[in-house]
Write an enzyme that holds these catalytic residues in place. Structure first.
Site, mmCIF file in Angstrom:
data_model
loop_
_atom_site.group_PDB
_atom_site.id
_atom_site.type_symbol
_atom_site.label_atom_id
_atom_site.label_comp_id
_atom_site.label_asym_id
_atom_site.label_seq_id
_atom_site.Cartn_x
_atom_site.Cartn_y
_atom_site.Cartn_z
ATOM 1 N N ASP A 198 -25.767 -15.156 -35.884
ATOM 2 C CA ASP A 198 -25.163 -13.900 -35.434
ATOM 3 C C ASP A 198 -23.663 -14.114 -35.297
ATOM 4 O O ASP A 198 -23.190 -15.255 -35.256
ATOM 5 C CB ASP A 198 -25.776 -13.447 -34.103
ATOM 6 C CG ASP A 198 -25.683 -11.941 -33.889
ATOM 7 O OD1 ASP A 198 -25.038 -11.245 -34.703
ATOM 8 O OD2 ASP A 198 -26.256 -11.457 -32.899
ATOM 9 N N ASP A 199 -22.937 -13.007 -35.222
ATOM 10 C CA ASP A 199 -21.488 -13.119 -35.068
ATOM 11 C C ASP A 199 -21.106 -13.566 -33.662
ATOM 12 O O ASP A 199 -20.200 -14.367 -33.476
ATOM 13 C CB ASP A 199 -20.801 -11.794 -35.422
ATOM 14 C CG ASP A 199 -21.307 -10.595 -34.636
ATOM 15 O OD1 ASP A 199 -22.335 -10.702 -33.911
ATOM 16 O OD2 ASP A 199 -20.696 -9.508 -34.746
ATOM 17 N N ASP A 219 -23.128 -12.367 -26.483
ATOM 18 C CA ASP A 219 -22.398 -11.740 -25.381
ATOM 19 C C ASP A 219 -23.175 -11.959 -24.091
ATOM 20 O O ASP A 219 -23.010 -12.961 -23.418
ATOM 21 C CB ASP A 219 -22.188 -10.258 -25.687
ATOM 22 C CG ASP A 219 -21.248 -9.566 -24.710
ATOM 23 O OD1 ASP A 219 -21.241 -9.920 -23.524
ATOM 24 O OD2 ASP A 219 -20.529 -8.643 -25.134
#
Length: 173
Positions: free
Chosen positions: A108-109, A112
């Site tokens: 994933d980028d 969070d």
């Protein structure tokens, strides 16, 4: 002092920077996988699974750099624009390929809050989870990452941005 909106403490990532950071992620992951042919250097991955949509560009770069030909996606929705909501799977990868996740690299980028990766990790507990960027709240959900940013930083990815003219500070020529 007033509270900042998410976009006011921004970390702008260009396509060039994302490419460099995703390659750095690939370098960290090289040789970490459990697979390997006899006589070859071990540590290969059976497949890369991108968490859509943000993980698609980094996953493509990682797959290229590590010569991984099997690429699939898992679609998880946890944001409505800049508001986070409960994560839910919209599309799953091939079940025969995934099994319990052994030999699978999930990319994933960004991690969070960690909710997205937590959900995917429940489905595939033996997969290896890698992100380009990580925030403190979600760091425990990721096995490998490149850059940590503060929890209150909003990352502006290149696919979210458009180029526009900006007038000079002085003069109009």
């Amino acid at each position: 002092m007033t509270d900042r909106l998410p976009h006011e403490k921004g970390f702008h990532v260009s396509w060039d920077q994302l490419h460099r950071d995703a390659r750095a992620l690939a370098w960290r992951l090289d040789g970490m996988g459990p697979e390997g042919e006899a006589g070859e250097r071990g540590g290969g991955w059976r497949a890369v699974v991108a968490i859509t949509r943000g993980g698609m560009a980094p996953a493509m770069i990682v797959a290229r750099e590590l010569d991984i030909r099997t690429v699939d996606t898992i679609s998880v929705k946890s944001y409505d624009h800049q508001s986070q909501s409960a994560a839910k799977v919209l599309k799953s990868p091939d079940a025969d390929m995934m099994r319990d996740g052994t030999g699978i690299l999930v990319v994933d980028d960004l991690v969070d809050s960690g909710r997205t990766l937590e959900l995917v990790r429940q489905l595939y507990p033996k997969a290896h989870f890698a992100t380009v960027y990580a925030k403190p709240m979600g760091r425990d959900q990721v096995d490998t990452f490149v850059t940590e940013v503060s929890q209150d930083t909003w990352i502006f990815f290149p696919w979210d941005m458009g180029l526009q003219y900006v007038p000079p500070y002085r003069g109009t020529d």
